[in-house]
Design a protein around this motif. Sequence first.
Motif, PDB file in Angstrom:
ATOM      1  N   LYS A  24     -15.840   0.485   1.350  1.00 19.81           N
ATOM      2  CA  LYS A  24     -16.256   0.183  -0.161  1.00 19.81           C
ATOM      3  C   LYS A  24     -15.751  -0.672  -1.161  1.00 19.81           C
ATOM      4  O   LYS A  24     -15.024  -1.683  -0.050  1.00 19.81           O
ATOM      5  CB  LYS A  24     -16.075   1.476  -1.045  1.00 19.81           C
ATOM      6  CG  LYS A  24     -16.117   2.509  -0.517  1.00 19.81           C
ATOM      7  CD  LYS A  24     -17.867   2.979  -1.169  1.00 19.81           C
ATOM      8  CE  LYS A  24     -18.229   4.092  -0.754  1.00 19.81           C
ATOM      9  NZ  LYS A  24     -19.788   4.582  -0.760  1.00 19.81           N
ATOM     10  N   ALA A  25     -16.464  -1.289  -1.364  1.00 13.93           N
ATOM     11  CA  ALA A  25     -16.640  -2.746  -2.666  1.00 13.93           C
ATOM     12  C   ALA A  25     -15.909  -1.651  -3.601  1.00 13.93           C
ATOM     13  O   ALA A  25     -17.275  -0.783  -4.368  1.00 13.93           O
ATOM     14  CB  ALA A  25     -18.114  -3.577  -2.683  1.00 13.93           C
ATOM     15  N   GLU A  34     -13.037  -7.219  -7.143  1.00 15.99           N
ATOM     16  CA  GLU A  34     -13.920  -7.834  -6.214  1.00 15.99           C
ATOM     17  C   GLU A  34     -13.295  -7.801  -5.034  1.00 15.99           C
ATOM     18  O   GLU A  34     -13.823  -8.648  -3.714  1.00 15.99           O
ATOM     19  CB  GLU A  34     -13.524  -8.775  -6.526  1.00 15.99           C
ATOM     20  CG  GLU A  34     -14.554  -9.320  -7.891  1.00 15.99           C
ATOM     21  CD  GLU A  34     -14.589 -10.800  -7.959  1.00 15.99           C
ATOM     22  OE1 GLU A  34     -14.394 -11.329  -8.207  1.00 15.99           O
ATOM     23  OE2 GLU A  34     -15.186 -11.060  -9.925  1.00 15.99           O
ATOM     24  N   GLU A  35     -12.544  -6.903  -4.189  1.00 19.93           N
ATOM     25  CA  GLU A  35     -12.454  -6.153  -2.381  1.00 19.93           C
ATOM     26  C   GLU A  35     -13.179  -5.352  -1.710  1.00 19.93           C
ATOM     27  O   GLU A  35     -13.610  -5.071  -3.065  1.00 19.93           O
ATOM     28  CB  GLU A  35     -10.621  -6.570  -2.345  1.00 19.93           C
ATOM     29  CG  GLU A  35     -10.208  -7.591  -3.542  1.00 19.93           C
ATOM     30  CD  GLU A  35      -8.581  -7.071  -3.217  1.00 19.93           C
ATOM     31  OE1 GLU A  35      -8.068  -8.345  -3.531  1.00 19.93           O
ATOM     32  OE2 GLU A  35      -8.794  -6.271  -2.014  1.00 19.93           O
ATOM     33  N   VAL A 136     -11.055  -6.038   4.133  1.00 20.26           N
ATOM     34  CA  VAL A 136     -12.162  -6.637   5.024  1.00 20.26           C
ATOM     35  C   VAL A 136     -12.283  -8.309   4.321  1.00 20.26           C
ATOM     36  O   VAL A 136     -12.344  -9.222   5.299  1.00 20.26           O
ATOM     37  CB  VAL A 136     -13.791  -6.043   4.788  1.00 20.26           C
ATOM     38  CG1 VAL A 136     -14.541  -6.200   5.652  1.00 20.26           C
ATOM     39  CG2 VAL A 136     -13.239  -4.034   5.296  1.00 20.26           C
ATOM     40  N   ARG A 137     -12.278  -7.705   3.178  1.00 22.39           N
ATOM     41  CA  ARG A 137     -13.258  -9.808   2.303  1.00 22.39           C
ATOM     42  C   ARG A 137     -12.984  -9.064   0.955  1.00 22.39           C
ATOM     43  O   ARG A 137     -13.658  -8.211   0.643  1.00 22.39           O
ATOM     44  CB  ARG A 137     -14.256 -10.349   3.053  1.00 22.39           C
ATOM     45  CG  ARG A 137     -15.984  -8.708   2.747  1.00 22.39           C
ATOM     46  CD  ARG A 137     -16.841 -10.210   4.119  1.00 22.39           C
ATOM     47  NE  ARG A 137     -18.021  -9.133   3.076  1.00 22.39           N
ATOM     48  CZ  ARG A 137     -18.791  -8.032   4.299  1.00 22.39           C
ATOM     49  NH1 ARG A 137     -17.727  -7.454   4.629  1.00 22.39           N
ATOM     50  NH2 ARG A 137     -19.770  -7.722   3.768  1.00 22.39           N
TER      51      ARG A 137
END
Length: 139
Positions: A24-25, A34-35, A136-137
Amino acid sequence: MKNHNCNICEKEISEQDPNIAIDKALGYGSSHDEEIHHVRWCTDCFANLINTCARQTQVAVFTEIDRQKYEAYDFHPWEDKLPGEFCTVCGEGLVLLDFNDNLVIQVELGNTKHEVRFCNKCFDEVIDNCKQNSFVRNY
């Protein structure tokens, strides 16, 4: 055959084990705003999670929360609890911001269906307690 590790305890998970994961974002209301995180549970860690949940996780049918049915109301998205919607982990009512990414795990183990729904605060705690990095990003 590729094996994965549990983010909670770092134990190796084989492909024969059930896929218990959230990818999930996270948005507003999360300390990880925002991750994007990918959290994977082994069956032992998932059983521990179920045992600590404040609300029942066993369900007959998996459900989805319909955010649109609440958007017409004049709720404060960070404060006002939505009627009938609860975090399975802490038992607190969900607010509109908890629907950012529908933080829910739906898993059938044996013949039992389990549905665990997280508020942003409880999912932040899961991320913070992971032994193996789940980040993740940024999005």
